[in-house]
Design a protein around this motif. Structure first.
Motif, PDB file in Angstrom:
ATOM      1  N   GLU A  37       9.689  54.976  21.886  1.00  0.00           N
ATOM      2  CA  GLU A  37      10.153  56.338  22.140  1.00  0.00           C
ATOM      3  C   GLU A  37      11.094  56.466  23.321  1.00  0.00           C
ATOM      4  N   LYS A  83       3.526  61.324  27.539  1.00  0.00           N
ATOM      5  CA  LYS A  83       3.353  60.357  26.444  1.00  0.00           C
ATOM      6  C   LYS A  83       3.095  61.069  25.118  1.00  0.00           C
ATOM      7  N   LYS A 109       5.773  60.762  22.171  1.00  0.00           N
ATOM      8  CA  LYS A 109       5.326  60.140  20.916  1.00  0.00           C
ATOM      9  C   LYS A 109       5.465  61.116  19.746  1.00  0.00           C
ATOM     10  N   CYS A 117       6.077  55.422  12.411  1.00  0.00           N
ATOM     11  CA  CYS A 117       5.853  55.471  13.863  1.00  0.00           C
ATOM     12  C   CYS A 117       4.691  56.395  14.238  1.00  0.00           C
ATOM     13  N   SER A 174       1.170  57.642  15.597  1.00  0.00           N
ATOM     14  CA  SER A 174       0.196  57.242  16.617  1.00  0.00           C
ATOM     15  C   SER A 174      -0.727  58.414  16.875  1.00  0.00           C
ATOM     16  N   GLY A 224       0.872  60.653  19.311  1.00  0.00           N
ATOM     17  CA  GLY A 224       1.904  61.462  18.676  1.00  0.00           C
ATOM     18  C   GLY A 224       1.332  62.601  17.864  1.00  0.00           C
TER      19      GLY A 224
END
Length: 710
Positions: free
Chosen positions: A54, A89, A93, A114, A116, A119
């Motif tokens: 990121e 973060k 994310k 991607c 997470s 995220g």
């Protein structure tokens, strides 16, 4: 977070899918190797979507967003928000997921490129914004804020204006911002995705807010933030303590009138309202006004609304203008650090209020109150600054003033603060040894003494990142370099991590390295003890006789009971001891020529034994006492005390100190066998108020004294 707020969050998670801001188009695109050229202005480390990296935004990029949001909030007479670095973060994310998939979702699943957990959390709790293009793309980050304020491209809730309501929510306290640019992994499209994390921070108190509503637009308002053919909005308040507590409002007969300064009425239509919250303001009425013009002042009357049982009328004005800063800024108010603060970090963040009509602040830090010996003298755009590398144990002075193109405010008052002493050393762990197994469920935690440290903090967790605790003893409680874990805190056959840090002069050290240990299966309950001394039917027994019984495996301590009847209905003495012997002292002494009965029970982590058989004995005449009392006076201070007591003398080394209640039951025990001392401090916060006894075992004998807990 209280139950109500948790409930609100769940509602928000359910409904926020509608709050999606979208611009641009999606089309197939052949990647351009030079695509990221020019993006260096936004990043310290460029993102790489293909590798699901990121990137890292520049601090200046985040400061620009914070300053722009606070500029907007200042127009609405709202408190500024702070920037939360720990939320970066999640926001970053989240932006990565949106950019990688060239689409927006507040609830992405694991099929998303991607994906997470961080995220996902960021997507659930943020405003989202996306640009897509088949050509080059490099929007300014503030375009997301403009898009959210106008709010005319919301995906599933086009007329709710939820993003706008989030940014001008009076209860929001902090934000975090994320941005990711690159070529999507889905469709090879140029994407620029942004996320504004705020949802977990709607906990402010607005009791000092100057008005009881938020209106959009309001007073001198930037033209760039308004689509004149889209909805304007209004939200009244009556509960200033809860962001979710303002739903007792009836808009059924609401009327909104808009007139120019000369009294010309405007056509107001399309009134809609809701109480859905959207993670933002929980009530809102929206309306459209035809043929609005720039640089024209409009007066608004809102009437016919029932607010918490009372009919209300509100009046305000707005003008869409490029000259929002039509006057010199007001002097800001300093926030942090407070005046004359002590023990401040040498890397310190400063903050102050957002001043109306301000685009930069003049910050000064000096070593004298006259502000001539300057350490820092700078102009910055945000309402805060971080200064690193200050000297320890030094007093500094600081002040701020605001500036715009009209002029500068007066300086604030000069505040002072003093930095802390240097950080103490971090402790070295001793017991239980790292990677050890077969540990008891009540292990002794021990660490090395740190010179100058006054207290310690101990944490024990099942997780190596310590994001949850089974034991968290703060640095105000532990004055010793050891701690025995209480029963029923730990589980059998379980791995635990532990760490310690020290505190000295109000400054905490770094955490020690984290060690781990594994507990064993719980011990079985101990067997029943056999009584030895005084023997059954013993005669002429000393008044301070020593009791002995068989030691039992798996025992943590014993309960000794002495009574004048064999049913122990009126027990003379109940005493908790950690060995299989006990000598009576002080007020525990037995009465002469009296028949007594005694028994013992063994207690362990696996349970407790049956009571032993009952022995009886008869005491001797007279008051002979065999324990020795050293010829020395011990000082105990403070006396009375509420938290700690210190025991000291100049002549005799102490080996053990026990705090007992008036019945002789040991409440606190501190062993000094490994480090005999002339002085020691003991925490008494957890014992009951009133008189207590202090038994001091020394190399020359035992002494009993007393003190009072208040």
């Amino acid at each position: 977070m209280n139950l109500l707020l948790k409930t609100m969050k769940n509602l928000f998670i359910f409904t926020i899918v509608a709050l999606i801001s979208y611009s641009g188009s999606i089309a197939q695109y052949v990647p351009n190797q030079d695509y990221l050229l020019g993006y260096e202005e936004h990043y310290d480390q460029l993102p790489n979507i293909q590798q699901c990296q990121e990137g890292t935004l520049k601090e200046s990029e985040k400061a620009n967003i914070l300053n722009y949001i606070n500029f907007i909030r200042s127009i609405h007479k709202l408190k500024p928000v702070q920037y939360n670095l720990s939320g970066d973060k999640y926001a970053q994310k989240s932006a990565l997921i949106q950019a990688a998939n060239a689409t927006l979702s507040h609830t992405p699943d694991q099929s998303f490129s991607c994906y997470s957990d961080d995220g996902y959390y960021g997507s659930v709790n943020s405003n989202l914004h996306l640009h897509t293009s088949s050509g080059s793309l490099n929007p300014a980050s503030k375009e997301s804020i403009i898009g959210w304020m106008i709010d005319d491209h919301s995906g599933n809730a086009p007329d709710r204006c939820g993003h706008r309501r989030a940014i001008i929510n009076p209860w929001v306290t902090v934000i975090s911002f994320g941005r990711v640019d690159g070529i999507a992994n889905v469709g090879n499209t140029n994407t620029s995705a942004m996320a504004l994390l705020y949802m977990d921070h709607v906990d402010g108190n607005i009791s000092d807010m100057p008005s009881e509503f938020v209106a959009y637009p309001f007073q001198n308002y930037p033209i760039e933030l308004v689509n004149k053919s889209w909805y304007l909005s209004f939200s009244p308040f009556y509960d200033m303590n809860r962001w979710s507590g303002n739903t007792a409002i009836d808009y059924t007969n609401a009327q909104i009138k808009v007139k120019t300064d000369d009294g010309t009425p405007m056509n107001v239509h399309s009134l809609i309202y809701d109480f859905e919250g959207w993670g933002a303001i929980h009530n809102n009425i929206r309306f459209m006004v035809d043929n609005m013009q720039n640089e024209v002042k409009y007066n608004v009357t809102v009437e016919g609304i029932i607010v918490n049982g009372q009919q209300k009328e509100y009046n305000y004005w707005f003008k869409l203008t490029n000259n929002v800063m039509g006057q010199k800024p007001a002097t800001p108010a300093l926030s942090y650090p407070i005046d004359k603060a002590t023990n401040m970090a040498v890397n310190l963040g400063f903050s102050w209020s957002v001043s109306e009509f301000t685009y930069q602040y003049h910050f000064q830090l000096a070593k004298n109150p006259e502000m001539t010996d300057l350490v820092k003298d700078e102009y910055i755009i945000s309402n805060g600054s971080v200064i690193k590398g200050l000297a320890n144990e030094t007093t500094y002075y600081w002040r701020v003033k605001a500036a715009n193109d009209i002029g500068e405010s007066e300086w604030t008052e000069v505040r002072s603060f003093t930095t802390a002493a240097p950080k103490p050393e971090k402790p070295t762990l001793v017991l239980p040894e790292n990677e050890s197994t077969n540990q008891t469920l009540t292990p002794l935690m021990k660490w090395a003494y740190i010179h100058g440290a006054s207290t310690y903090q101990l944490q024990i967790s099942k997780k190596s990142n310590f994001d949850s605790f089974f034991i968290d003893i703060d640095e105000q409680s532990l004055i010793d370099t050891f701690f025995t874990v209480p029963a029923e805190k730990l589980s059998a056959n379980t791995t635990y991590y532990w760490r310690v840090r020290s505190e000295a002069g109000g400054v905490t050290s770094n955490w020690s390295s984290a060690w781990k240990f594994k507990t064993k299966a719980p011990d079985p309950a101990p067997e029943t003890a056999s009584l030895y001394k005084p023997a059954l039917e013993g005669q002429n027994i000393e008044l301070n006789t020593k009791f002995e019984w068989s030691a039992q495996q798996y025992t943590q301590y014993y309960i000794l009971q002495i009574a004048k009847s064999n049913d122990f209905a009126n027990t003379t003495l109940t005493k908790k001891v950690t060995t299989n012997t006990c000598e009576l002292i002080g007020n525990e002494l037995l009465e002469p020529t009296t028949k007594y009965y005694w028994r013992v029970q063994a207690i362990g982590e696996g349970g407790f034994s049956e009571w032993s058989q009952v022995f009886n004995f008869t005491t001797q005449e007279g008051q002979s006492v065999k324990y020795t009392k050293p010829a020395v006076n011990f000082s105990v201070y403070p006396n009375p005390s509420s938290k700690t007591i210190t025991i000291e003398n100049q002549d005799v080394l102490m080996q053990k100190v026990e705090i007992m209640d008036i019945y002789g039951i040991v409440l606190v025990e501190k062993s000094l066998l490994n480090t005999p001392s002339y002085a020691t401090t003991i925490n008494i916060e957890n014992i009951n108020n009133g008189l207590f006894l202090i038994k001091i075992t020394t190399e020359k004998g035992i002494i009993i004294t007393k003190s009072i807990k208040i």
